[in-house]
Enzyme design. Structure first.
Site, PDB file in Angstrom:
ATOM      1  N   HIS B  39     -33.643  11.709  13.104  1.00 59.10           N
ATOM      2  CA  HIS B  39     -33.023  10.469  13.578  1.00 59.10           C
ATOM      3  C   HIS B  39     -31.502  10.553  13.464  1.00 59.10           C
ATOM      4  O   HIS B  39     -30.781  10.166  14.359  1.00 59.10           O
ATOM      5  CB  HIS B  39     -33.512   9.269  12.750  1.00 59.10           C
ATOM      6  CG  HIS B  39     -34.808   8.692  13.229  1.00 59.10           C
ATOM      7  ND1 HIS B  39     -36.022   9.248  12.942  1.00 59.10           N
ATOM      8  CD2 HIS B  39     -35.074   7.591  14.000  1.00 59.10           C
ATOM      9  CE1 HIS B  39     -36.977   8.504  13.499  1.00 59.10           C
ATOM     10  NE2 HIS B  39     -36.437   7.506  14.140  1.00 59.10           N
ATOM     11  N   LYS B 104     -46.132   4.745   7.719  1.00 57.40           N
ATOM     12  CA  LYS B 104     -46.805   4.014   6.653  1.00 57.40           C
ATOM     13  C   LYS B 104     -45.749   3.245   5.888  1.00 57.40           C
ATOM     14  O   LYS B 104     -44.609   3.693   5.753  1.00 57.40           O
ATOM     15  CB  LYS B 104     -47.579   4.954   5.729  1.00 57.40           C
ATOM     16  CG  LYS B 104     -46.696   6.007   5.065  1.00 57.40           C
ATOM     17  CD  LYS B 104     -47.075   6.280   3.646  1.00 57.40           C
ATOM     18  CE  LYS B 104     -46.313   7.473   3.085  1.00 57.40           C
ATOM     19  NZ  LYS B 104     -45.914   7.331   1.703  1.00 57.40           N
TER      20      LYS B 104
HETATM   21  S1  SF4 Z   1     -50.277  10.703  -0.350  1.00 59.26           S
HETATM   22 FE1  SF4 Z   1     -48.577  10.938  -1.774  1.00 59.26          FE
HETATM   23  S2  SF4 Z   1     -47.599  12.836  -1.190  1.00 59.26           S
HETATM   24 FE2  SF4 Z   1     -48.870  12.207   0.517  1.00 59.26          FE
HETATM   25  S3  SF4 Z   1     -47.540  10.986   1.860  1.00 59.26           S
HETATM   26 FE3  SF4 Z   1     -48.517   9.558   0.441  1.00 59.26          FE
HETATM   27  S4  SF4 Z   1     -47.077   9.349  -1.262  1.00 59.26           S
HETATM   28 FE4  SF4 Z   1     -46.500  11.191  -0.119  1.00 59.26          FE
END
Ligand code: SF4
Lengths: 279, 196
Positions: B39, B104
């Site tokens: 970005h 996420k």
């Molecule tokens: S599971 Fe843990 S290591 Fe994997 S993206 Fe999520 S926070 Fe990061």
């Protein structure tokens, strides 16, 4: 005096780095299975189902469970009767990380803090070494993801804030983290020591088996209270709302200065990877 | 009631406005990847008045830095990274015509407002399910900034990549709504336990 060849250390670290990223612990798998049954939210149950499937694919196809293969945090217990031969002890560990992340096709996630240029081989690992009695060498590799590490906090409380202050900060940390650290999480809490010691205690707390009971009754009760408080936040798997935000809260405590009350909250995502080898 | 929607970019305003928080989405077709470093590069190119390596109009951006592909595989693990790190760049990306983002974690209020303004959505994929999600990726190639390694912009061909609508273009936020539904005080929890 027992002799351990540096090459043996490199090989052990390399293999542990790879298997830690492919094979999730049995305790975590059991916790996912329980979550899939017990979570009240339908989207939460679906997340547990996906995590079980994800772990299965990683283990059978020998691929990392998560693309963030972590910064390699390494806890070493070095017996005082061990003599490391044939090379530099720290370098032997770093070389193991380098080889493991290379040969295992693991993501290299370390960079220069300012230029952000990738170091290219996932080194340097963060190594915590303790000299202990005996002639064994125990190495625990903890590949720690950035998403959950970023949501971790250290607080220097006033002693007057006491237990309520500690509980308040733990809950606030998890609440603010919300969906970001990939819940369901494990919460490691380090109480006491100094600024930096509290952080190390919190990280060490993450190594305990999920589902185990703290041998100190006082801390076992605190863990239970904190787990209920965290799960009452309603964040749920992936933050979509649900009853299970954390699978466990683990607390480690040690004395601190009369003027201080350090508290560290280290958040571990569901990709709770750690692999222990004893040489 | 949430619905399941198949999305195939390029997306139109019509594709996006039908989506509501909680809807399940299955993405098929070409999507692009970018994390913070990419970005930043895009913003630098824009600032210098240079052409961008990808036309983002109608496209879907997946916030991911995949792990390297083993020989014989398309890609390594490829789950979403935390999206808030992209928040400061998102307004500009939406101005360029970006229609959806997959990641996420929470977005900033300004980003949610910008999604309303430009008619775009934010989709959540399961964080940490990198091995599972990688099975939906049928082809992967680096199209810009190869020197960034995992942070390079990849062009992915995906089939039924699953996600859930977190923020729609009406300003809805599934994270807030979901958590509200399950949040409880110690008293209500104890009452619930007694009722069992
Ligand atoms: S599971 Fe843990 S290591 Fe994997 S993206 Fe999520 S926070 Fe990061």
């Amino acid at each position: 005096m027992r002799q351990i060849d540096a090459k043996e250390i490199t090989r052990a670290v390399k293999e542990a780095a790879i298997t830690a990223n492919f094979d999730l612990g049995e305790d975590m798998l059991a916790a996912f299975k329980r979550g899939e049954k017990e979570e009240e939210s339908p989207s939460g149950r679906e997340v547990f189902r996906q995590l079980l499937e994800n772990a299965k694919i990683a283990a059978t196809e020998r691929v990392p469970m998560c693309q963030d293969c972590g910064l390699a945090v390494i806890f070493v217990e070095l017996g005082q009767d061990v003599h490391v031969t044939g090379g530099d002890f720290q370098q032997a560990i770093q070389e193991g990380v380098r080889q493991g992340y290379g040969e295992g096709f693991l993501r290299k996630s370390l960079c220069h803090p300012l230029t952000r240029a990738n170091t290219g081989d996932n080194t340097p690992a963060v190594i915590h070494t303790e000299i202990v009695p005996g002639d064994h060498l125990k190495i625990t590799i903890v590949p720690k993801g950035g998403g959950s590490e970023n949501m971790s906090r250290v607080f220097m409380l006033k002693p007057a804030e006491g237990l309520p202050g500690i509980i308040d900060r733990v809950l606030a940390t998890v609440r603010e983290a919300g969906p970001n650290p990939c819940p369901p999480i494990i919460v490691g809490v380090g109480i006491g020591g100094t600024f930096e010691r509290a952080g190390i205690l919190a990280k060490k707390a993450l190594l305990r088996h999920v589902g185990s009971v703290n041998p100190e009754p006082e801390l076992a009760a605190l863990e239970k209270q904190l787990l209920q408080g965290v799960n009452d936040l309603g964040i749920g798997p992936q933050g979509l709302g649900g009853r299970i935000t954390a699978l466990a809260v683990h607390v480690v405590m040690q004395p601190c200065h009369i003027a201080s009350l350090p508290v560290a909250v280290n958040i571990q995502c569901h990709a709770a990877r750690h692999k222990e080898v004893v040489l | 009631m949430s619905k399941t929607v198949h999305l195939r970019p390029p997306l139109t305003d019509g594709d996006v406005v039908q989506l509501e928080i909680g809807d399940k989405v299955l993405v098929t077709g070409v999507i692009y990847t970018a994390r913070d470093a990419a970005h930043k590069r895009l913003m630098d190119l824009l600032a210098a008045g240079k052409e961008l390596p990808v036309d983002f109009k109608g496209q879907i951006l997946y916030y991911v830095g995949p792990s390297p592909a083993k020989p014989g595989r398309v890609i390594g693990a490829a789950g979403p990274t935390t999206s808030y790190r992209m928040d400061s760049y998102t307004h500009t990306m939406l101005q360029l015509g970006l229609k959806a983002m997959i990641g996420k974690g929470k977005r900033a209020p300004e980003v949610i407002a910008a999604m309303q303004q430009y008619k775009a959505v934010y989709l959540g994929a399961t964080g940490g399910a990198g091995a599972l999600i990688s099975q939906c990726i049928k082809k992967a190639e680096v199209v810009a900034f190869p020197e960034l390694g995992p942070e390079a912009i990849h062009r992915l061909e995906v089939e039924n990549l699953p996600a859930i609508v977190i923020n729609d273009c009406q300003g809805g936020d599934l994270y807030e709504l979901g958590v509200k539904e399950y949040r409880r005080s110690a008293e209500t929890r104890d009452n619930a336990a007694e009722c069992r």
